[in-house]
Design a protein around this motif. Structure first.
Motif, mmCIF file in Angstrom:
data_model
loop_
_atom_site.group_PDB
_atom_site.id
_atom_site.type_symbol
_atom_site.label_atom_id
_atom_site.label_comp_id
_atom_site.label_asym_id
_atom_site.label_seq_id
_atom_site.Cartn_x
_atom_site.Cartn_y
_atom_site.Cartn_z
ATOM 1 N N ARG A 1 0.843 -1.196 0.000
ATOM 2 C CA ARG A 1 0.000 0.000 0.000
ATOM 3 C C ARG A 1 0.873 1.238 0.000
ATOM 4 O O ARG A 1 2.012 1.233 0.469
ATOM 5 C CB ARG A 1 -0.979 -0.021 1.160
ATOM 6 C CG ARG A 1 -0.578 0.262 2.614
ATOM 7 C CD ARG A 1 0.762 -0.076 3.106
ATOM 8 N NE ARG A 1 0.929 0.049 4.539
ATOM 9 C CZ ARG A 1 1.655 1.001 5.141
ATOM 10 N NH1 ARG A 1 2.297 1.898 4.436
ATOM 11 N NH2 ARG A 1 1.771 1.028 6.451
ATOM 12 N N ALA B 1 0.470 4.963 1.544
ATOM 13 C CA ALA B 1 -0.431 5.530 2.556
ATOM 14 C C ALA B 1 -0.070 6.972 2.907
ATOM 15 O O ALA B 1 0.320 7.269 4.022
ATOM 16 C CB ALA B 1 -0.380 4.641 3.804
ATOM 17 N N PRO B 2 -0.199 7.856 1.947
ATOM 18 C CA PRO B 2 0.195 9.244 2.222
ATOM 19 C C PRO B 2 -0.820 9.981 3.097
ATOM 20 O O PRO B 2 -2.004 9.650 3.086
ATOM 21 C CB PRO B 2 0.223 9.880 0.824
ATOM 22 C CG PRO B 2 -0.791 9.107 0.052
ATOM 23 C CD PRO B 2 -0.735 7.700 0.572
ATOM 24 N N SER B 3 -0.320 10.958 3.824
ATOM 25 C CA SER B 3 -1.204 11.849 4.577
ATOM 26 C C SER B 3 -1.411 13.100 3.729
ATOM 27 O O SER B 3 -0.439 13.705 3.292
ATOM 28 C CB SER B 3 -0.543 12.238 5.896
ATOM 29 O OG SER B 3 -0.170 11.077 6.596
ATOM 30 N N GLU C 1 -4.314 8.661 4.475
ATOM 31 C CA GLU C 1 -4.274 8.683 5.943
ATOM 32 C C GLU C 1 -4.619 10.072 6.451
ATOM 33 O O GLU C 1 -3.751 10.870 6.815
ATOM 34 C CB GLU C 1 -2.906 8.191 6.419
ATOM 35 C CG GLU C 1 -2.621 6.792 5.859
ATOM 36 C CD GLU C 1 -1.771 5.913 6.741
ATOM 37 O OE1 GLU C 1 -0.791 6.416 7.319
ATOM 38 O OE2 GLU C 1 -2.096 4.712 6.854
ATOM 39 N N PHE D 1 -2.540 7.942 14.504
ATOM 40 C CA PHE D 1 -1.831 7.364 13.369
ATOM 41 C C PHE D 1 -1.518 5.867 13.485
ATOM 42 O O PHE D 1 -1.932 5.066 12.655
ATOM 43 C CB PHE D 1 -0.571 8.221 13.163
ATOM 44 C CG PHE D 1 0.457 7.626 12.286
ATOM 45 C CD1 PHE D 1 0.210 7.466 10.936
ATOM 46 C CD2 PHE D 1 1.684 7.233 12.801
ATOM 47 C CE1 PHE D 1 1.177 6.919 10.112
ATOM 48 C CE2 PHE D 1 2.652 6.682 11.985
ATOM 49 C CZ PHE D 1 2.396 6.515 10.638
ATOM 50 N N VAL E 1 -3.180 2.795 11.203
ATOM 51 C CA VAL E 1 -2.277 2.072 10.290
ATOM 52 C C VAL E 1 -2.353 0.568 10.543
ATOM 53 O O VAL E 1 -2.497 -0.234 9.613
ATOM 54 C CB VAL E 1 -0.811 2.567 10.472
ATOM 55 C CG1 VAL E 1 0.179 1.608 9.816
ATOM 56 C CG2 VAL E 1 -0.648 3.972 9.907
ATOM 57 N N ARG F 1 8.199 1.487 3.286
ATOM 58 C CA ARG F 1 8.072 2.917 3.591
ATOM 59 C C ARG F 1 9.425 3.485 3.942
ATOM 60 O O ARG F 1 10.413 2.758 4.106
ATOM 61 C CB ARG F 1 7.067 3.118 4.727
ATOM 62 C CG ARG F 1 7.442 2.403 6.008
ATOM 63 C CD ARG F 1 6.306 2.507 7.029
ATOM 64 N NE ARG F 1 6.627 1.769 8.251
ATOM 65 C CZ ARG F 1 5.762 1.511 9.217
ATOM 66 N NH1 ARG F 1 4.516 1.918 9.098
ATOM 67 N NH2 ARG F 1 6.133 0.868 10.293
ATOM 68 N N HIS G 1 10.306 5.911 9.262
ATOM 69 C CA HIS G 1 9.240 5.201 9.976
ATOM 70 C C HIS G 1 9.758 4.034 10.816
ATOM 71 O O HIS G 1 8.962 3.368 11.482
ATOM 72 C CB HIS G 1 8.189 4.683 8.987
ATOM 73 C CG HIS G 1 7.269 5.752 8.468
ATOM 74 N ND1 HIS G 1 6.282 6.322 9.233
ATOM 75 C CD2 HIS G 1 7.203 6.383 7.276
ATOM 76 C CE1 HIS G 1 5.637 7.238 8.532
ATOM 77 N NE2 HIS G 1 6.184 7.294 7.340
HETATM 78 N N1 GLU Z 1 0.858 8.198 6.479
HETATM 79 C C1 GLU Z 1 2.254 8.014 6.653
HETATM 80 C C2 GLU Z 1 3.029 9.132 5.967
HETATM 81 O O1 GLU Z 1 2.469 9.849 5.170
HETATM 82 C C3 GLU Z 1 2.763 6.697 6.106
HETATM 83 C C4 GLU Z 1 2.441 5.571 6.994
HETATM 84 C C5 GLU Z 1 3.056 4.255 6.585
HETATM 85 O O2 GLU Z 1 3.517 4.114 5.449
HETATM 86 O O3 GLU Z 1 3.025 3.352 7.409
HETATM 87 O O4 GLU Z 1 4.185 9.312 6.239
#
Ligand code: GLU
Length: 462
Positions: free
Chosen positions: A4, A6-8, A40, A183, A187, A201, A205
């Motif tokens: 996936r 998963a951008p904010s 996200e 968050f 997730v 990612r 992270h």
């Molecule tokens: N939403 C997070 C971000 O934009 C990414 C979370 C993830 O990849 O686990 O940095």
């Protein structure tokens, strides 16, 4: 296999984030798996629909297609609530009513004692009545995970074994209330429910992963594999930022980069095929990408490399295709394809076109006398050359006005000079007004007889 992105949606999509999207996409494709897009947007203050649109537009422009989604976390609150309740019922999570003032004071104390700051567990065993009373009074609270004392270890597919002691983490906050998960919680729930097998990612992270694993354990979820990809660095090895140039993907589009070039460029930020091959289409990457060729070390963002690739991909396009792609950068013209074929090999970015070819679109151009002169030419040399030029060009009738004739006649005439440049340089500058441009024959063939003669006359009048 399922990955996936998963951008904010709290800002325009960063060029570095797209590399994360690309690696997830390529990993899924190369394994005949699926790739999903998850927005996200749990941070309601900072998440904005325009940024969500920017994410979608950027991925579409680059051809990074998702199989499912976009899923918005903001629409999944009920799902998170159910799992939060379960954790609370099982006493794996608890309400905490400590004030931020109190927490801050404790934090300072711990730091003064040289301890790593973490929650001291004050609310971890409150009697049920107290909790209910506090909640009914609307006392402000958060929900914390009860973190057991364990060693957390995971095998990162890029970085190898990573271990952490849970006692360093303490009981961390997973939600502000039942309707407002944070968050990590969102997730973990989504990765489970969406059957994500591989979380790929950014390295930033890594420190989140132990917390997410603790949550997976509390919820009896399966554990995805993790691959933390290297950071993208500026040439001075500092973190890539605005200071180093454009950061958002669509800014690159505005500047006239082709999606093919961006994709090829980003793929090599942290990955390489292990061969000499440097040019890869998205389709080829989909076949050849593999995580075991992703490096640990930071990847340097080399703008010259991107420009080189962009120039390369511009040259690969058919003139027809180039004409389609550069609509935003250049006006319409009866011989647009003619102009483009002259400039295709001269530009690295589509946005250079407007400036480079402006003289085709203008009625009159302004000259600098200095530029018209070839080398040591005097003013009177120049005047007589331009006069000569006018005579020669006037002698070519409209019906014979084409590249071949102009070229043949002018080259023959140029032989009479000590150096061809004495005739051809002023000719070219009279047509274009520029120090650098495409050649005079090609340009005047496109300009046509009338404009060409007009320009030579104008240059003579200087
Ligand atoms: N939403 C997070 C971000 O934009 C990414 C979370 C993830 O990849 O686990 O940095």
């Amino acid at each position: 296999m399922k990955t996936r992105f998963a951008p904010s949606p709290t800002g325009n999509l960063h060029i570095g984030s797209v590399r994360t999207a690309l690696f997830n996409y390529l990993f899924a494709k190369s394994n005949k798996g699926k790739f999903i897009l998850r927005i996200e947007d749990t941070d309601r203050e900072r998440s904005k629909p325009i940024y969500e649109k920017d994410i979608i537009d950027s991925l579409k422009w680059l051809g990074i297609e998702w199989d499912k989604g976009p899923f918005n976390q903001s629409e999944r609150t009920d799902i998170y609530e159910k799992h939060l309740k379960k954790l609370l019922d099982e006493k794996k999570a608890y309400y905490c009513f400590c004030s931020s003032l109190e927490l801050e004071a404790k934090r300072q104390d711990q730091m003064a004692r040289g301890e790593a700051p973490k929650y001291d567990g004050k609310c971890s065993n409150l009697p049920r009545e107290d909790i209910e009373k506090n909640l009914s009074e609307g006392k402000s609270c958060v929900i914390r995970l009860r973190v057991p004392k364990v060693k957390i270890a995971f095998n990162d597919l890029i970085r190898g074994k990573i271990e952490m002691d849970s006692s360093l983490i303490g009981d961390f906050v997973v939600a502000k209330d039942l309707k407002t998960p944070l968050f990590h919680f969102a997730v973990v729930i989504d990765d489970e429910l969406m059957d994500i097998t591989h979380v790929i990612r950014g390295e930033d992270h890594i420190s989140n992963t132990p917390k997410q694993i603790l949550l997976q354990e509390a919820l009896s979820f399966k554990k995805p594999s993790y691959a933390h990809i290297p950071l993208i660095l500026a040439p001075d090895r500092s973190k890539l930022s605005k200071r180093h140039g454009a950061t958002s993907v669509l800014e690159y589009r505005t500047m006239g980069y082709l999606p093919e070039a961006i994709i090829n460029f980003l793929a090599f930020l942290g990955w390489n095929p292990g061969t000499e091959k440097e040019i890869f289409s998205l389709k080829e990457l989909e076949k050849d990408f593999s995580l075991d060729k992703v490096q640990k070390a930071g990847a340097i963002f080399n703008q010259q490399r991107l420009d080189f690739l962009n120039g390369f991909y511009i040259r690969q396009l058919s003139v027809k295709e180039l004409a389609k792609r550069c609509k935003e950068y250049i006006g319409d013209h009866p011989d647009l394809e003619g102009i483009l074929s002259l400039y295709q090999s001269r530009i690295k970015r589509l946005d250079e076109l407007a400036q480079e070819t402006d003289f085709f679109y203008k009625d009159d151009i302004s000259y600098q006398k200095e530029l018209l002169r070839w080398k040591e030419m005097t003013d009177s040399d120049l005047a007589s050359t331009l006069e000569k030029l006018e005579t020669i060009l006037t002698g070519i009738p409209e019906k014979n006005w084409n590249l071949k004739n102009i070229q043949n006649i002018l080259l023959l005439e140029a032989e009479r000079f000590n150096n061809r440049g004495e005739l051809l340089w002023p000719f070219r500058v009279a047509m274009t007004g520029k120090k650098h441009s495409a050649g005079p024959f090609e340009v005047s063939a496109i300009l046509g007889r009338e404009k060409t003669l007009k320009r030579v006359k104008a240059a003579r009048l200087l």
